[in-house]
Design a protein around this motif. Structure first.
Motif, short mmCIF file in Angstrom:
data_model
loop_
_atom_site.label_atom_id
_atom_site.label_comp_id
_atom_site.label_asym_id
_atom_site.label_seq_id
_atom_site.Cartn_x
_atom_site.Cartn_y
_atom_site.Cartn_z
N GLY A 80 0.67 -1.17 -0.16
CA GLY A 80 -0.07 0.06 -0.06
C GLY A 80 0.76 1.33 -0.06
O GLY A 80 1.96 1.21 0.28
N TYR A 81 -0.04 2.19 -0.36
CA TYR A 81 0.78 3.68 -0.50
C TYR A 81 0.10 4.61 0.62
O TYR A 81 -1.11 4.63 0.87
N LEU A 82 0.85 5.70 0.86
CA LEU A 82 0.26 6.85 1.55
C LEU A 82 -0.28 7.80 0.17
O LEU A 82 0.53 8.25 -0.74
N SER A 83 -1.40 8.24 0.22
CA SER A 83 -2.00 9.06 -0.98
C SER A 83 -2.83 9.97 -0.86
O SER A 83 -3.41 9.91 0.33
N SER A 84 -3.17 10.79 -1.90
CA SER A 84 -4.04 11.78 -2.00
C SER A 84 -5.26 11.20 -2.74
O SER A 84 -5.07 10.22 -3.37
N SER A 96 -8.32 7.25 -1.61
CA SER A 96 -7.12 7.83 -1.12
C SER A 96 -6.66 7.08 0.47
O SER A 96 -7.66 6.62 1.24
N SER A 97 -5.95 7.09 0.67
CA SER A 97 -5.23 6.87 2.17
C SER A 97 -5.55 7.91 3.30
O SER A 97 -5.45 7.51 4.44
N GLY A 98 -5.87 8.94 2.67
CA GLY A 98 -6.12 10.13 3.92
C GLY A 98 -4.80 10.56 4.26
O GLY A 98 -4.92 11.01 5.48
N SER A 99 -3.95 11.02 3.39
CA SER A 99 -2.57 11.44 3.78
C SER A 99 -2.24 12.85 3.30
O SER A 99 -0.74 13.09 3.33
N MET A 100 -3.19 13.60 2.68
CA MET A 100 -3.07 14.80 2.11
C MET A 100 -3.11 16.00 3.37
O MET A 100 -4.13 16.21 3.66
N ARG A 101 -1.93 16.40 3.36
CA ARG A 101 -1.81 17.53 4.58
C ARG A 101 -1.18 18.60 4.28
O ARG A 101 0.12 18.46 3.48
N ALA A 102 -1.21 19.68 4.71
CA ALA A 102 -0.40 20.93 4.82
C ALA A 102 -0.01 21.46 6.29
O ALA A 102 -0.63 21.13 7.29
N SER A 103 1.19 22.05 6.50
CA SER A 103 1.58 22.17 7.84
C SER A 103 0.87 23.68 8.21
O SER A 103 1.01 23.88 9.48
N SER A 104 0.21 24.38 7.25
CA SER A 104 -0.62 25.37 7.85
C SER A 104 -1.44 26.01 6.67
O SER A 104 -1.40 25.39 5.39
N TYR A 105 -2.54 26.78 6.99
CA TYR A 105 -3.19 27.28 5.93
C TYR A 105 -2.58 27.92 4.68
O TYR A 105 -3.06 27.68 3.62
N ALA A 106 -1.42 28.37 4.72
CA ALA A 106 -0.72 29.00 4.02
C ALA A 106 0.30 28.31 2.90
O ALA A 106 0.81 28.81 2.15
N GLN A 107 0.15 26.93 3.21
CA GLN A 107 1.12 26.09 2.46
C GLN A 107 0.02 25.00 1.70
O GLN A 107 -0.85 24.68 2.12
#
Length: 176
Positions: A80-84, A96-107
């Motif tokens: 398996g993969y970590l995916s969007s 999706s594996s539910g791995s789409m993340r940003a470090s802040s709202y501006a990223q």
């Protein structure tokens, strides 16, 4: 060590070449999914964003996908993969594996690791593992590592280790 050597290579955006920073690319190309023997049949590695108090713990990723467990290696085989949502559909995954993340709202959000773990085997603990080892080294307290751009080869150093001979923990090894 699992984070660097096994977690990053399973980030699907890294595999597809849409995100290549200092952490490099990956050898876990889509042709290897379900085919590649990653380790012993005793090895199961998983990513789980639901682990309590983990650094990679959250309820939903930045695309609204609920946190979940994803097996990366199942019984030694790459699984398996970590995916969007986008990267999953590009390689034919059902979701999706539910791995789409940003470090802040501006990223910009990127596929990033959740909590990566090695699943313990049946009926064993560290003492049983040591007792079953003829010749080995038990390493503790990682202090440095280096890995190539495709994550094929790595090296790491620890502060301390113990020699294992015939199922018994022996002499202390400094800076292994």
């Amino acid at each position: 060590q699992i984070h660097e050597s096994c977690g990053h290579p399973a980030e699907l955006d890294r595999v597809l070449g849409t995100e290549r920073n200092f952490a490099g690319a990956s050898f876990l190309v889509p042709d290897r999914l379900g085919q590649f023997q990653y380790g012993s049949p005793l090895v199961t590695l998983y990513a789980d964003a639901r682990e309590q108090a983990g650094v990679g713990t959250f309820g939903y990723d930045d695309e609204g996908v609920e946190a979940q467990r994803v097996d990366l290696v199942s019984q030694g085989r790459f699984s398996g993969y970590l995916s969007s949502r986008e990267s999953a559909s590009r390689v034919g995954l059902k979701r999706s594996s539910g791995s789409m993340r940003a470090s802040s709202y501006a990223q910009m959000p990127l596929v990033r690791m959740t909590n990566i773990s090695l699943e313990p085997g049946d009926g064993g603990d560290l003492e049983a593992l040591i007792a079953d080892t003829k010749n080995g080294i038990l390493m503790e307290t990682n202090k440095s590592w280096s890995i190539d751009d495709l994550r094929y080869n790595f090296q790491f150093g620890c502060e301390a280790a113990w020699e294992i001979k015939d199922g018994k923990k022996g002499r202390l090894l400094k800076n292994p």
